[in-house]
Design a protein around this motif. Structure first.
Motif, PDB file in Angstrom:
ATOM      1  N   MET A  23      79.572 -60.941 -21.613  1.00  0.00           N
ATOM      2  CA  MET A  23      79.441 -59.520 -21.863  1.00  0.00           C
ATOM      3  C   MET A  23      78.105 -59.202 -22.482  1.00  0.00           C
ATOM      4  SD  MET A  23      81.142 -57.249 -24.726  1.00  0.00           S
ATOM      5  CE  MET A  23      79.865 -58.007 -25.683  1.00  0.00           C
ATOM      6  N   ARG A  24      77.280 -60.212 -22.742  1.00  0.00           N
ATOM      7  CA  ARG A  24      76.014 -59.983 -23.409  1.00  0.00           C
ATOM      8  C   ARG A  24      74.863 -59.917 -22.418  1.00  0.00           C
ATOM      9  NH1 ARG A  24      75.889 -64.829 -27.457  1.00  0.00           N
ATOM     10  NH2 ARG A  24      76.442 -65.849 -25.514  1.00  0.00           N
ATOM     11  N   GLU A  53      84.705 -66.844 -25.276  1.00  0.00           N
ATOM     12  CA  GLU A  53      84.449 -65.530 -24.708  1.00  0.00           C
ATOM     13  C   GLU A  53      83.723 -65.655 -23.380  1.00  0.00           C
ATOM     14  OE1 GLU A  53      80.990 -66.590 -27.384  1.00  0.00           O
ATOM     15  OE2 GLU A  53      83.178 -66.672 -27.498  1.00  0.00           O
ATOM     16  N   ASP A 101      81.047 -64.430 -21.057  1.00  0.00           N
ATOM     17  CA  ASP A 101      79.816 -63.643 -21.147  1.00  0.00           C
ATOM     18  C   ASP A 101      79.338 -63.176 -19.784  1.00  0.00           C
ATOM     19  OD1 ASP A 101      79.709 -63.899 -23.827  1.00  0.00           O
ATOM     20  OD2 ASP A 101      78.119 -65.391 -23.875  1.00  0.00           O
ATOM     21  N   CYS A 109      89.072 -62.677 -22.205  1.00  0.00           N
ATOM     22  CA  CYS A 109      88.569 -61.314 -22.106  1.00  0.00           C
ATOM     23  C   CYS A 109      89.612 -60.377 -22.718  1.00  0.00           C
ATOM     24  CB  CYS A 109      88.322 -60.929 -20.641  1.00  0.00           C
ATOM     25  SG  CYS A 109      86.810 -61.579 -19.905  1.00  0.00           S
ATOM     26  N   THR A 144      81.354 -57.931 -29.646  1.00  0.00           N
ATOM     27  CA  THR A 144      80.693 -59.050 -28.983  1.00  0.00           C
ATOM     28  C   THR A 144      81.533 -59.571 -27.823  1.00  0.00           C
ATOM     29  OG1 THR A 144      81.738 -60.635 -30.480  1.00  0.00           O
ATOM     30  CG2 THR A 144      79.614 -59.716 -31.170  1.00  0.00           C
ATOM     31  N   GLY A 145      81.120 -60.727 -27.240  1.00  0.00           N
ATOM     32  CA  GLY A 145      81.859 -61.338 -26.153  1.00  0.00           C
ATOM     33  C   GLY A 145      83.318 -61.558 -26.508  1.00  0.00           C
ATOM     34  N   SER A 170      84.904 -58.085 -23.374  1.00  0.00           N
ATOM     35  CA  SER A 170      84.717 -57.813 -21.946  1.00  0.00           C
ATOM     36  C   SER A 170      86.043 -57.482 -21.276  1.00  0.00           C
ATOM     37  CB  SER A 170      84.118 -59.036 -21.245  1.00  0.00           C
ATOM     38  OG  SER A 170      82.761 -59.180 -21.516  1.00  0.00           O
ATOM     39  N   ASN A 186      74.022 -57.240 -29.851  1.00  0.00           N
ATOM     40  CA  ASN A 186      75.331 -56.578 -29.970  1.00  0.00           C
ATOM     41  C   ASN A 186      75.248 -55.200 -30.619  1.00  0.00           C
ATOM     42  OD1 ASN A 186      76.645 -59.007 -28.971  1.00  0.00           O
ATOM     43  ND2 ASN A 186      76.228 -59.872 -30.998  1.00  0.00           N
TER      44      ASN A 186
END
Length: 403
Positions: A1-2, A121, A123, A175, A348-349, A352, A377
């Motif tokens: 997600m970053r 997580e 990403d 997620c 943060t991650g 998502s 973030n």
């Protein structure tokens, strides 16, 4: 997600974000089941998506559908061996060539609290070059909005929100997701909205494995709970819900990847799930589900939005649900790609796939999901859900929802 941080300047102050959020806090209620059904119409044409069926051969439940037996054999899939650990074979060539085959047999006991706690997580990254390609289309970068912890217990304050767990070639991953209404199954939905990169690797690979949804994960929000010793009821109050069907956009499957932004505007997915134990629908069990708004206005006209999820990357640990409230701006990765929503947010991650919500005529509806954000973030971006997303949803509902 970053993503790597873009160089767009700050343009909106914290005061505007706070004012925008205040009204939304007063109106946004995730536990209230909205009336009506998402989209309101039957499937309107074929979606730009890939939808594949999973199989279940455990516990004397559904068994392997007869129409899939031959196809599974063709791909060398022995469900018994798969459930005994065969799913851990991630032969890359096979994974790529069979990208359209989503196989997700229920493996009872696989996702115990300790294994959930080990999930990393998922990403989604974009490069600075990607993000700067259309800065003239993007609005100025939003001021950071500090994520707020959701009130507990979650089943009373944000019942539709939960975690999506899955296995990738790199190991267990996590997620966030949201229970959504099913227009063809009023009051008894088994549909979950999440991000495309939480179910499929995009152009880099195929479907992930052992996908489950856990609504109201860690219901009491205990920040120091030890997943290794916690009981299942504490961590998964509504149990584990296995995806037996999955659908994501063709745009994500063809252009999605861990790096690069081509697939981000199409980074959404719908799961059809069934309980590992029990017979009631997800909506009946959780007591809530949200409509999806596929006609939400563009950024700048949409008012305030809220993003919910379970951030897992530091400084968070994935044990608590958080939310961010802000007025969205436009975010573009390329002049040739659809514009996305962007809000200030420090999640943060792990967040998502978590839903983005707004209030329409007194009802809370889902309008997007978390896709990408910068390495520091300070903001999140999510796709605008239009005709393609609605077609994907309608096809999922009409074809699989009633099963």
């Amino acid at each position: 997600m970053r993503s790597t941080r873009t160089s767009t300047p700050h343009g909106r102050g914290r005061r505007r974000a706070v004012l925008a959020a205040t009204g939304l806090v007063a109106a946004l209620t995730l536990t209230a089941t909205a009336c009506g059904g998402s989209g309101g119409n039957e499937a309107n044409g074929k979606p730009d998506a890939t939808a594949s069926r999973a199989v279940d051969s455990g516990g004397g439940r559904a068994g392997i559908p007869s129409d899939l037996t031959d196809r599974l054999k063709e791909h060398g899939i022995d469900v018994g061996k798969w459930k005994e650990g065969g799913w851990q074979d991630w032969d890359r060539d096979k994974w790529l060539s069979e990208a359209q085959d989503f196989v997700n047999p229920v493996i009872e006991g696989l996702w115990e609290p300790e294994r959930m706690g080990s999930a990393q997580e998922a990403d989604k990254t974009v490069t600075t070059k990607d993000a700067s390609a259309a800065q003239g289309v993007s609005d100025p970068e939003p001021a950071p909005v500090r994520a707020e912890a959701e009130k507990t217990p979650y089943h009373e304050n944000a019942a539709p929100v939960g975690k999506v767990f899955f296995d990738s070639p790199d190991g267990p991953a996590v997620c966030s997701g949201t229970v959504i209404k099913d227009v063809n199954r009023p009051g008894r939905s088994n549909l979950v909205w999440t991000a495309g990169h939480c179910v499929h690797a995009g152009a880099d690979g195929g479907w992930y494995r052992n996908l489950v949804f856990v609504p109201a994960y860690n219901d009491l929000g205990t920040s120091d709970v030890d997943p290794g010793t916690a009981n299942a009821q504490e961590i998964a109050p509504y149990g584990n819900w296995w995806a037996d069907w999955a659908s994501t956009s063709g745009g994500w499957i063809q252009g999605g990847s861990r790096s690069g932004g081509d697939g981000a505007p199409y980074d959404y997915a719908v799961l059809h799930v069934k309980p590992e134990q029990g017979s009631k629908s997800l909506e009946e069990t959780v007591g809530a589900a949200l409509d999806v708004d596929f006609s939400a206005p563009s950024a700048g006209e949409a008012g305030s939005m809220g993003a919910w999820g379970y951030p897992a990357a530091p400084p968070y640990n994935g044990l608590r649900m958080f939310k961010c409230l802000d007025a969205p701006g436009r975010f573009s990765l390329s002049p040739d790609l659809p514009t996305m929503y962007r809000i200030g947010c420090t999640m943060t991650g792990g967040s998502s796939g978590g839903g983005w919500f707004r209030v329409v005529n007194g009802r809370t509806v889902l309008v997007s999901n978390t896709s990408i954000g910068p390495t520091d973030n300070t903001w999140l971006a999510g796709p605008q859900l239009g005709e393609d997303a609605e077609a994907l949803y309608q096809n999922m509902s009409k074809t699989y929802g009633g099963q």
